[in-house]
Design a protein around this motif. Structure first.
Motif, PDB file in Angstrom:
ATOM      1  N   ALA A 129       1.002  -1.159   0.050  1.00 34.89           N
ATOM      2  CA  ALA A 129       0.069  -0.106  -0.158  1.00 34.89           C
ATOM      3  C   ALA A 129       0.874   1.191   0.144  1.00 34.89           C
ATOM      4  O   ALA A 129       0.302   2.414  -0.509  1.00 34.89           O
ATOM      5  N   GLY A 130       1.992   1.222   0.283  1.00 28.37           N
ATOM      6  CA  GLY A 130       2.973   2.311   0.622  1.00 28.37           C
ATOM      7  C   GLY A 130       4.335   2.038   0.806  1.00 28.37           C
ATOM      8  O   GLY A 130       4.738   0.952   0.713  1.00 28.37           O
ATOM      9  N   VAL A 131       5.146   3.115   0.920  1.00 28.33           N
ATOM     10  CA  VAL A 131       6.523   3.089   1.129  1.00 28.33           C
ATOM     11  C   VAL A 131       6.883   4.100   2.572  1.00 28.33           C
ATOM     12  O   VAL A 131       6.086   5.064   2.812  1.00 28.33           O
ATOM     13  N   VAL A 132       7.944   3.738   2.984  1.00 24.46           N
ATOM     14  CA  VAL A 132       8.263   4.492   4.176  1.00 24.46           C
ATOM     15  C   VAL A 132       9.784   4.577   4.283  1.00 24.46           C
ATOM     16  O   VAL A 132      10.414   3.323   3.813  1.00 24.46           O
ATOM     17  N   GLU A 133      10.525   5.327   4.782  1.00 21.52           N
ATOM     18  CA  GLU A 133      11.823   5.577   5.044  1.00 21.52           C
ATOM     19  C   GLU A 133      12.283   4.894   6.383  1.00 21.52           C
ATOM     20  O   GLU A 133      11.756   5.173   7.465  1.00 21.52           O
ATOM     21  N   VAL A 134      13.449   4.206   6.466  1.00 25.20           N
ATOM     22  CA  VAL A 134      13.799   3.509   7.605  1.00 25.20           C
ATOM     23  C   VAL A 134      15.077   4.197   7.925  1.00 25.20           C
ATOM     24  O   VAL A 134      15.933   4.496   7.385  1.00 25.20           O
ATOM     25  N   GLY A 135      15.014   4.399   9.531  1.00 24.72           N
ATOM     26  CA  GLY A 135      16.032   5.129  10.321  1.00 24.72           C
ATOM     27  C   GLY A 135      16.772   4.016  11.029  1.00 24.72           C
ATOM     28  O   GLY A 135      16.738   2.808  10.808  1.00 24.72           O
ATOM     29  N   LYS A 136      17.336   4.545  12.030  1.00 25.79           N
ATOM     30  CA  LYS A 136      18.130   4.018  13.026  1.00 25.79           C
ATOM     31  C   LYS A 136      17.289   2.749  13.986  1.00 25.79           C
ATOM     32  O   LYS A 136      16.337   3.334  14.096  1.00 25.79           O
ATOM     33  N   THR A 137      17.977   1.866  14.204  1.00 25.27           N
ATOM     34  CA  THR A 137      17.650   0.867  14.899  1.00 25.27           C
ATOM     35  C   THR A 137      18.352   0.854  16.289  1.00 25.27           C
ATOM     36  O   THR A 137      19.477   0.861  16.476  1.00 25.27           O
ATOM     37  N   TRP A 138      17.843   0.796  17.633  1.00 24.06           N
ATOM     38  CA  TRP A 138      18.304   0.655  18.754  1.00 24.06           C
ATOM     39  C   TRP A 138      17.539   0.015  19.738  1.00 24.06           C
ATOM     40  O   TRP A 138      16.232  -0.274  19.413  1.00 24.06           O
ATOM     41  N   VAL A 139      18.085  -0.444  20.783  1.00 25.57           N
ATOM     42  CA  VAL A 139      17.329  -1.327  21.812  1.00 25.57           C
ATOM     43  C   VAL A 139      16.921  -0.472  22.747  1.00 25.57           C
ATOM     44  O   VAL A 139      17.552   0.684  23.186  1.00 25.57           O
ATOM     45  N   CYS A 140      15.610  -0.526  23.278  1.00 25.47           N
ATOM     46  CA  CYS A 140      14.989   0.269  24.315  1.00 25.47           C
ATOM     47  C   CYS A 140      15.466  -0.085  25.644  1.00 25.47           C
ATOM     48  O   CYS A 140      15.323  -1.329  25.919  1.00 25.47           O
ATOM     49  N   PRO A 141      16.167   0.654  26.335  1.00 22.06           N
ATOM     50  CA  PRO A 141      16.591   0.464  27.672  1.00 22.06           C
ATOM     51  C   PRO A 141      15.443   0.025  28.701  1.00 22.06           C
ATOM     52  O   PRO A 141      14.617   0.432  28.567  1.00 22.06           O
ATOM     53  N   GLY A 142      15.725  -1.059  29.547  1.00 20.85           N
ATOM     54  CA  GLY A 142      14.769  -1.118  30.641  1.00 20.85           C
ATOM     55  C   GLY A 142      14.595  -0.220  31.666  1.00 20.85           C
ATOM     56  O   GLY A 142      13.791  -0.360  32.687  1.00 20.85           O
ATOM     57  N   SER A 143      15.469   0.780  31.840  1.00 18.45           N
ATOM     58  CA  SER A 143      15.626   1.683  32.605  1.00 18.45           C
ATOM     59  C   SER A 143      15.529   3.013  32.183  1.00 18.45           C
ATOM     60  O   SER A 143      16.039   4.057  33.068  1.00 18.45           O
ATOM     61  N   LEU A 193       7.720  -1.460  25.838  1.00 14.49           N
ATOM     62  CA  LEU A 193       8.925  -1.256  24.831  1.00 14.49           C
ATOM     63  C   LEU A 193      10.249  -1.846  25.279  1.00 14.49           C
ATOM     64  O   LEU A 193      11.041  -2.212  24.540  1.00 14.49           O
ATOM     65  N   GLU A 194      10.567  -1.975  26.507  1.00  9.71           N
ATOM     66  CA  GLU A 194      11.761  -2.342  27.364  1.00  9.71           C
ATOM     67  C   GLU A 194      12.196  -3.532  26.536  1.00  9.71           C
ATOM     68  O   GLU A 194      11.596  -4.495  26.543  1.00  9.71           O
ATOM     69  N   GLU A 195      13.609  -3.353  26.201  1.00 10.34           N
ATOM     70  CA  GLU A 195      14.303  -4.455  25.818  1.00 10.34           C
ATOM     71  C   GLU A 195      13.974  -4.636  24.340  1.00 10.34           C
ATOM     72  O   GLU A 195      14.499  -5.849  23.835  1.00 10.34           O
ATOM     73  N   LYS A 196      12.923  -4.113  23.728  1.00  9.64           N
ATOM     74  CA  LYS A 196      12.777  -4.428  22.112  1.00  9.64           C
ATOM     75  C   LYS A 196      13.584  -3.527  21.383  1.00  9.64           C
ATOM     76  O   LYS A 196      14.006  -2.395  21.739  1.00  9.64           O
ATOM     77  N   HIS A 197      13.650  -3.872  20.027  1.00  5.40           N
ATOM     78  CA  HIS A 197      14.514  -3.191  19.073  1.00  5.40           C
ATOM     79  C   HIS A 197      13.481  -2.264  18.647  1.00  5.40           C
ATOM     80  O   HIS A 197      12.450  -2.494  17.750  1.00  5.40           O
ATOM     81  N   LEU A 198      13.946  -0.838  18.550  1.00  7.23           N
ATOM     82  CA  LEU A 198      13.099   0.140  17.913  1.00  7.23           C
ATOM     83  C   LEU A 198      13.728   0.643  16.797  1.00  7.23           C
ATOM     84  O   LEU A 198      14.984   0.896  16.833  1.00  7.23           O
ATOM     85  N   THR A 199      12.959   0.990  15.738  1.00  6.49           N
ATOM     86  CA  THR A 199      13.243   1.502  14.374  1.00  6.49           C
ATOM     87  C   THR A 199      12.492   2.742  13.999  1.00  6.49           C
ATOM     88  O   THR A 199      11.600   2.733  14.020  1.00  6.49           O
ATOM     89  N   ARG A 200      13.204   3.794  13.930  1.00  8.18           N
ATOM     90  CA  ARG A 200      12.732   5.177  13.298  1.00  8.18           C
ATOM     91  C   ARG A 200      12.198   4.981  11.932  1.00  8.18           C
ATOM     92  O   ARG A 200      12.779   4.322  11.045  1.00  8.18           O
TER      93      ARG A 200
END
Length: 156
Positions: A86-100, A118-125
């Motif tokens: 259905a569409g396109v999106v630009e992918v940015g940085k991926t990081w791990v959400c700290p638990g603290s 979100l704690e300990e998950k990989h987040l991507t902009r």
């Protein structure tokens, strides 16, 4: 002519929320999107819905939306139906959400991800979402797969 892109299937309502620019952080338990940083990713709308209502709570409380606004948003996300790119999106940085993280920082991330826990998950902009001019029917797959999008379907 066509453009070959990596593609990821999203369940509804998240596919529509990504393409309408409300969901700007994708969450995964592994760094699935890290190799696509600074790339364009195609968004496929899966047949199945997301199990859970966290997104509705975040839209209501963190985004301040009422039931009518949420329903209009959901309808907009269904404009092409299911089982389509259905569409396109630009992918940015991926990081791990700290638990603290401090509570305020975590709530800000949850607002962008439209998801809690979100704690300990990989987040991507995610940024610059664009709907295709019309849907491209395609069978979804697990993880990231490749799709050829005809150039005439790409937004200008």
């Amino acid at each position: 002519m066509s453009l070959q892109l990596g593609c990821l299937s999203f369940r509804q309502p998240y596919a529509g929320l990504v393409l309408n620019g409300l969901k700007t952080i994708e969450t995964r338990w592994r760094p699935l999107l890290s190799e696509f940083e600074n790339c364009t990713l195609a968004v496929h709308i899966a047949w199945n819905d997301w199990e859970g209502e966290e997104w509705r709570e975040v839209l209501t409380h963190a985004q301040g939306m009422d039931c009518v606004q949420i329903e209009n948003l959901l309808e907009s996300g269904e404009r092409f139906g299911r089982g389509v790119v259905a569409g396109v999106v630009e992918v940015g940085k991926t990081w791990v959400c700290p638990g603290s993280l401090p509570r305020e920082e975590l709530q800000a991330l949850e607002k962008e991800a439209l998801l809690t826990g979100l704690e300990e998950k990989h987040l991507t902009r995610l940024s610059c979402p664009r709907w295709l001019k019309e849907p491209l029917y395609a069978r979804g797959r697990k993880d990231i797969w490749t799709v050829d999008i005809p150039l005439e379907l790409l937004p200008t």
